[in-house]
Scaffold this active site. Structure first.
Site, mmCIF file in Angstrom:
data_model
loop_
_atom_site.group_PDB
_atom_site.id
_atom_site.type_symbol
_atom_site.label_atom_id
_atom_site.label_comp_id
_atom_site.label_asym_id
_atom_site.label_seq_id
_atom_site.Cartn_x
_atom_site.Cartn_y
_atom_site.Cartn_z
ATOM 1 N N LYS A 96 0.883 -1.170 0.000
ATOM 2 C CA LYS A 96 0.000 0.000 0.000
ATOM 3 C C LYS A 96 0.915 1.212 0.000
ATOM 4 C CE LYS A 96 -3.034 2.776 2.739
ATOM 5 N NZ LYS A 96 -3.769 3.000 3.984
ATOM 6 N N GLY A 157 -8.548 9.502 8.765
ATOM 7 C CA GLY A 157 -8.948 9.605 10.171
ATOM 8 C C GLY A 157 -10.000 10.662 10.448
ATOM 9 N N ALA A 184 -9.565 5.817 3.234
ATOM 10 C CA ALA A 184 -9.460 7.013 4.074
ATOM 11 C C ALA A 184 -10.693 7.892 4.041
ATOM 12 C CB ALA A 184 -8.252 7.873 3.686
ATOM 13 N N GLY A 185 -11.085 8.331 5.234
ATOM 14 C CA GLY A 185 -12.118 9.346 5.397
ATOM 15 C C GLY A 185 -13.483 8.833 5.807
ATOM 16 N N ASN A 206 -9.805 1.921 9.030
ATOM 17 C CA ASN A 206 -9.009 1.715 10.237
ATOM 18 C C ASN A 206 -9.628 2.471 11.411
ATOM 19 O OD1 ASN A 206 -5.467 1.375 10.915
ATOM 20 N ND2 ASN A 206 -7.117 1.419 12.339
ATOM 21 N N THR A 207 -9.478 3.825 11.397
ATOM 22 C CA THR A 207 -9.901 4.612 12.549
ATOM 23 C C THR A 207 -11.384 4.440 12.867
ATOM 24 O OG1 THR A 207 -8.256 6.209 11.825
ATOM 25 C CG2 THR A 207 -9.761 6.929 13.537
#
Lengths: 257, 65
Positions: A96, A157, A184-185, A206-207
């Site tokens: 990645k 995040g 992301a986001g 993830n977050t």
């Protein structure tokens, strides 16, 4: 099935391994998400330290594929070296590729990204580039050898969800045969369902999972939303319209007066 | 010999990268190493001779998104 560089996976959720309250919760969340791909990173190991080894053994025991990242790299050369070191440790050509260009937004430096993607693709890597939703950058990444694109939909995040839906729609239309993964986001399961309804092939989280009140439950919620959004896209969504259309047929309606 | 290991100065007598890892108590097949910005593969560490002021990076797996 989703095909990524000749590898078939059934789950359309890629899961990051950072920021969980504990290793046990990470492992339980990974299982609840049914993910087949976990992302990991590389960092300096302190002298005599065994932390990296313990973490690696735990991830290996989960039995998923590993997608190492180049998080924290700010130049193409840093990212290329990190990718080569990751290949040595994790024994995979998957990478990645992240090259950060802006400290506040963590926006990718797309120029360095294309440069690093070209070097790594020529070196036998299968590159998953963390990019923006810019079509021209996507074209350049494909020319550089990428066969997957991972556009952001909002800053890493941030949890604010898709900020430019027309751009995401354009990406899907412009790259019909390239697996597109939103990276992301995303903050909520509904965000994931929305991008899947736009025809994206998968999402990387993830977050949104790791920092949820109950990460294990949230992992399961995202898994359902992603599957629902994907099925909805495949089933053929209706185009919205401004005026009402009666759902019950009017022909044969009784006349009472 | 002065070496910079993961950003920290060390004064170490190790001649090779493999000896350096041993003297600093690094072990395990999950480590990746680079010297002066170039990767040194696991199988090359025994033969890789270090020089004064070399910059050595020793990385291992960690959580990532």
């Amino acid at each position: 099935m989703l095909e990524l560089y000749e590898t078939n996976v059934s789950s359309r959720l890629l899961l990051g391994t950072a920021r969980y309250p504990s290793p046990t919760i990470l492992a339980d969340a990974a299982r609840a998400s049914k993910t087949e791909i976990l992302t990991v990173s590389l960092r300096r190991e302190t002298a005599g330290g065994k932390q990296g080894g313990a973490f690696f053994e735990m991830i290996r025991d989960l039995g998923t594929r590993i997608l190492p990242n180049t998080a924290g790299c700010h130049t193409a050369s840093e990212a290329v070296l990190t990718a080569r070191m990751a290949r040595e440790v994790f024994g995979t050509n998957w990478i990645k590729l992240e090259v950060i260009g802006h400290q506040d937004t963590l926006q990718p430096d797309v120029f360095a990204l294309v440069e690093a993607a070209r070097i790594l693709s020529a070196d036998g890597f299968e590159v998953f580039p963390y990019t923006t939703d810019d079509l021209v950058v996507g074209e350049r990444l494909i020319e550089a050898g990428c066969r997957v694109l991972m556009p952001w939909c909002a800053p890493i995040g941030s949890a604010i969800g898709p900020q430019n839906i027309p751009a995401l729609r354009s990406m899907r239309a412009h790259f019909p045969d390239i697996p597109l993964i939103v990276d992301a986001g995303l903050g909520r399961p509904s965000h994931a369902a929305l991008v899947m309804e736009l025809g994206f092939d998968a999402v990387l989280l993830n977050t949104a999972v790791a920092n949820a009140g109950d990460p294990v439950r949230m992992a399961g919620a995202f898994a359902k939303a992603i599957e629902a959004g994907h099925s909805g896209y495949q089933a053929g969504l209706l185009e919205p319209r401004d005026m009402a259309v009666p759902s019950t047929p009017v022909i044969g309606k009784a006349v009472f007066s | 010999m002065k070496l910079i290991v993961n950003g920290e100065d060390h004064d170490i007598a190790s001649q090779t990268l493999a000896e350096l890892l041993l003297s600093l108590d690094y072990e395990g097949d999950w480590l990746a190493t680079a010297v002066n910005g170039e990767i040194v593969h696991r199988d090359d560490r025994d033969a890789f001779v270090l020089n004064d002021r070399d910059r050595i990076e020793i990385l291992s797996p960690m959580q990532g998104g």
